[in-house]
Design an enzyme around this catalytic site. Structure first.
Site, PDB file in Angstrom:
ATOM      1  N   LYS A  80      -5.074 -10.902  -5.351  1.00 12.95           N
ATOM      2  CA  LYS A  80      -6.306 -11.154  -4.593  1.00 12.95           C
ATOM      3  C   LYS A  80      -7.371 -10.108  -4.900  1.00 12.95           C
ATOM      4  CE  LYS A  80      -5.642  -8.364  -0.606  1.00 12.95           C
ATOM      5  NZ  LYS A  80      -5.357  -8.025   0.718  1.00 12.95           N
ATOM      6  N   LYS A  92       0.827  -1.206   0.000  1.00 17.49           N
ATOM      7  CA  LYS A  92       0.000   0.000   0.000  1.00 17.49           C
ATOM      8  C   LYS A  92       0.860   1.255   0.000  1.00 17.49           C
ATOM      9  CE  LYS A  92      -4.195  -2.017   1.894  1.00 17.49           C
ATOM     10  NZ  LYS A  92      -5.028  -2.256   3.058  1.00 17.49           N
ATOM     11  N   LYS A 148     -10.682  -4.613  -1.973  1.00 12.72           N
ATOM     12  CA  LYS A 148     -11.450  -3.369  -1.958  1.00 12.72           C
ATOM     13  C   LYS A 148     -10.597  -2.163  -2.304  1.00 12.72           C
ATOM     14  CE  LYS A 148     -12.692  -4.164   2.293  1.00 12.72           C
ATOM     15  NZ  LYS A 148     -13.352  -4.520   3.559  1.00 12.72           N
TER      16      LYS A 148
HETATM   17  P1  TYM Z   1     -10.428  -6.424   5.322  1.00 12.01           P
HETATM   18  O1  TYM Z   1     -11.477  -5.426   5.685  1.00 12.01           O
HETATM   19  O2  TYM Z   1      -9.502  -6.099   4.214  1.00 12.01           O
HETATM   20  O3  TYM Z   1     -11.103  -7.801   4.998  1.00 12.01           O
HETATM   21  C1  TYM Z   1     -12.072  -8.399   5.852  1.00 12.01           C
HETATM   22  C2  TYM Z   1     -11.887  -9.910   5.848  1.00 12.01           C
HETATM   23  O4  TYM Z   1     -12.014 -10.404   4.520  1.00 12.01           O
HETATM   24  C3  TYM Z   1     -10.891 -11.198   4.196  1.00 12.01           C
HETATM   25  N1  TYM Z   1     -10.586 -11.019   2.757  1.00 12.01           N
HETATM   26  C4  TYM Z   1     -10.506 -12.023   1.885  1.00 12.01           C
HETATM   27  N2  TYM Z   1     -10.661 -13.366   2.013  1.00 12.01           N
HETATM   28  C5  TYM Z   1     -10.530 -14.115   0.899  1.00 12.01           C
HETATM   29  N3  TYM Z   1     -10.241 -13.598  -0.327  1.00 12.01           N
HETATM   30  C6  TYM Z   1     -10.078 -12.274  -0.507  1.00 12.01           C
HETATM   31  N4  TYM Z   1      -9.810 -11.780  -1.722  1.00 12.01           N
HETATM   32  C7  TYM Z   1     -10.210 -11.412   0.626  1.00 12.01           C
HETATM   33  N5  TYM Z   1     -10.108 -10.067   0.801  1.00 12.01           N
HETATM   34  C8  TYM Z   1     -10.345  -9.851   2.115  1.00 12.01           C
HETATM   35  C9  TYM Z   1      -9.761 -10.665   5.057  1.00 12.01           C
HETATM   36  O5  TYM Z   1      -8.758 -11.632   5.229  1.00 12.01           O
HETATM   37  C10 TYM Z   1     -10.491 -10.327   6.336  1.00 12.01           C
HETATM   38  O6  TYM Z   1     -10.607 -11.477   7.166  1.00 12.01           O
HETATM   39  N6  TYM Z   1      -7.042  -5.765   8.953  1.00 12.01           N
HETATM   40  C11 TYM Z   1      -8.291  -6.401   8.609  1.00 12.01           C
HETATM   41  C12 TYM Z   1      -9.431  -5.979   9.500  1.00 12.01           C
HETATM   42  C13 TYM Z   1      -9.191  -6.136  10.954  1.00 12.01           C
HETATM   43  C14 TYM Z   1      -9.218  -7.356  11.690  1.00 12.01           C
HETATM   44  C15 TYM Z   1      -8.989  -6.968  13.043  1.00 12.01           C
HETATM   45  C16 TYM Z   1      -9.398  -8.684  11.330  1.00 12.01           C
HETATM   46  C17 TYM Z   1      -8.961  -5.131  11.823  1.00 12.01           C
HETATM   47  N7  TYM Z   1      -8.847  -5.631  13.085  1.00 12.01           N
HETATM   48  C18 TYM Z   1      -8.953  -7.918  14.052  1.00 12.01           C
HETATM   49  C19 TYM Z   1      -9.357  -9.628  12.364  1.00 12.01           C
HETATM   50  C20 TYM Z   1      -9.123  -9.245  13.694  1.00 12.01           C
HETATM   51  C21 TYM Z   1      -8.683  -6.004   7.191  1.00 12.01           C
HETATM   52  O7  TYM Z   1      -8.287  -4.999   6.687  1.00 12.01           O
HETATM   53  O8  TYM Z   1      -9.604  -6.821   6.624  1.00 12.01           O
END
Ligand code: TYM
Length: 321
Positions: free
Chosen positions: A190, A109, A193
């Site tokens: 992947k 990023k 968003k």
């Molecule tokens: P985020 O918001 O990017 O994504 C949310 C969840 O979706 C999963 N994910 C995917 N799984 C499969 N294929 C994909 N292409 C894909 N894109 C996203 C992510 O692995 C995630 O589980 N940092 C985290 C949010 C967060 C969090 C936490 C997660 C903040 N605090 C505490 C767990 C525990 C994030 O940006 O996810």
């Protein structure tokens, strides 16, 4: 089983989020499960304040529509529980600059923009705090969060060694299929968003026409042999795995039924449209009552605060505050 997970309300929710994470949340929900919409995390990249506010409510509706039941688990908005920001500071004084600057997501990023925010670097510390505040044993996430989970474990262990046993060391849990859903146009990357790829992502609220078009235009190879093989056929394997995640069959079994890519794409589009349709209907109903959604989030924040507050107090006291 104590569980915590989170999702950023940036961009719209897509099927990678659903298959990789949210569906696991629904299946593992219990009175000891905490799920949060991490609006503080969304501030690490440029986002209009009005848009963030709006999307936070959209996400509440989407998570409920996907099957989370606030009578069973706790659903809340991160910024409504101030201990997350407070814990972040304590843990910034445990994590090191070196380990944060080695995080893959940070490097990716940061390389895409000038003058990135400090929060982009320290983001995994905020995430570690989210998890540790709830003494989570399990954290259901997609594959892309593995490294952040490892760091969380590292920070928890370091804290416990230095200041005494306060934190539970959590484990990350990935789904068997679709832990990493790939972009339909660039299947070696992947689905994400934060990358604008108009045809590459399927959003949970896409219309049937949009879903059909995106799947039909998905990039595959040209040898026209239907086979599940990530190495040489990433585009096709992504479609097969998606199919398998919605139908419950193995991707090999699905592959065995098809001779032509076009037939697979047609049936996959139908399957995805039919699987999302009930969720989309529930979403529209729920989203129409914003007051109810906000009230539900406020109740969630109250329950979450009780748990997070006691862990925060113990951590602060252990550090000498
Ligand atoms: P985020 O918001 O990017 O994504 C949310 C969840 O979706 C999963 N994910 C995917 N799984 C499969 N294929 C994909 N292409 C894909 N894109 C996203 C992510 O692995 C995630 O589980 N940092 C985290 C949010 C967060 C969090 C936490 C997660 C903040 N605090 C505490 C767990 C525990 C994030 O940006 O996810």
């Amino acid at each position: 089983m104590r569980i915590l997970s989170g999702i950023q309300p940036s961009g719209s929710m897509h099927i990678g989020n659903y298959l990789g994470a949210v569906r696991q949340w629904v299946n593992s929900q219990n009175p000891d499960a905490y799920y949060c919409i991490v609006d503080l995390h969304a501030l690490t990249l440029q986002i209009e304040p009005a848009r963030l506010r709006e999307q936070t409510v959209d996400y509440l509706a989407s998570l409920l529509a996907a099957g989370l039941d606030p009578e069973v688990c706790t659903l809340f908005i991160q910024s409504q529980v101030p201990y997350h920001a407070q814990m972040n500071w304590l843990l910034e004084c445990v994590a090191t600059y070196g380990e944060l600057s080695r995080m893959t997501q940070f490097k990716e990023k940061a390389s895409r923009q000038e003058g990135y925010r400090v929060g982009l670097l320290t983001y995994p510390v905020l995430m570690a705090g989210d998890i540790l505040l709830y003494s989570a044993q399990q954290v259901p996430v997609g594959d892309d969060q593995r490294q952040h989970l490892e760091l969380t474990r590292e920070i928890a262990e370091r804290f416990n060694n230095r200041y005494g046993e306060v934190f539970t060391v959590p484990v990350g849990v990935q789904p068997k299929a679709s832990a990493r859903v790939m972009d339909l146009q660039e299947p070696t990357r992947k689905m994400s968003k934060s990358l604008a790829s108009p045809l590459g992502l399927i959003y949970l609220n896409d219309t049937p026409q949009e879903i059909d078009k995106k799947i039909k235009k998905a990039v595959t190879d040209t040898d026209n042999e239907v086979r599940f093989d990530w190495e040489s056929k990433p585009g096709l394997s992504n479609l097969l795995e998606m199919y398998s995640s919605f139908s419950g069959e193995s991707p090999e079994v699905v592959a065995g039924r098809y001779d032509r890519y076009g037939d697979l794409k047609r049936d996959l589009a139908e399957l995805v449209i039919a699987s999302l349709e009930p969720m989309q209907r529930r979403y529209r109903e729920l989203r129409a009552d914003e007051g109810a959604l906000r009230a539900l989030a406020a109740r969630g924040a109250e329950k979450a605060s009780a748990v997070a507050g006691s862990v925060y107090e113990r951590a602060a006291a252990a550090m000498g505050l």
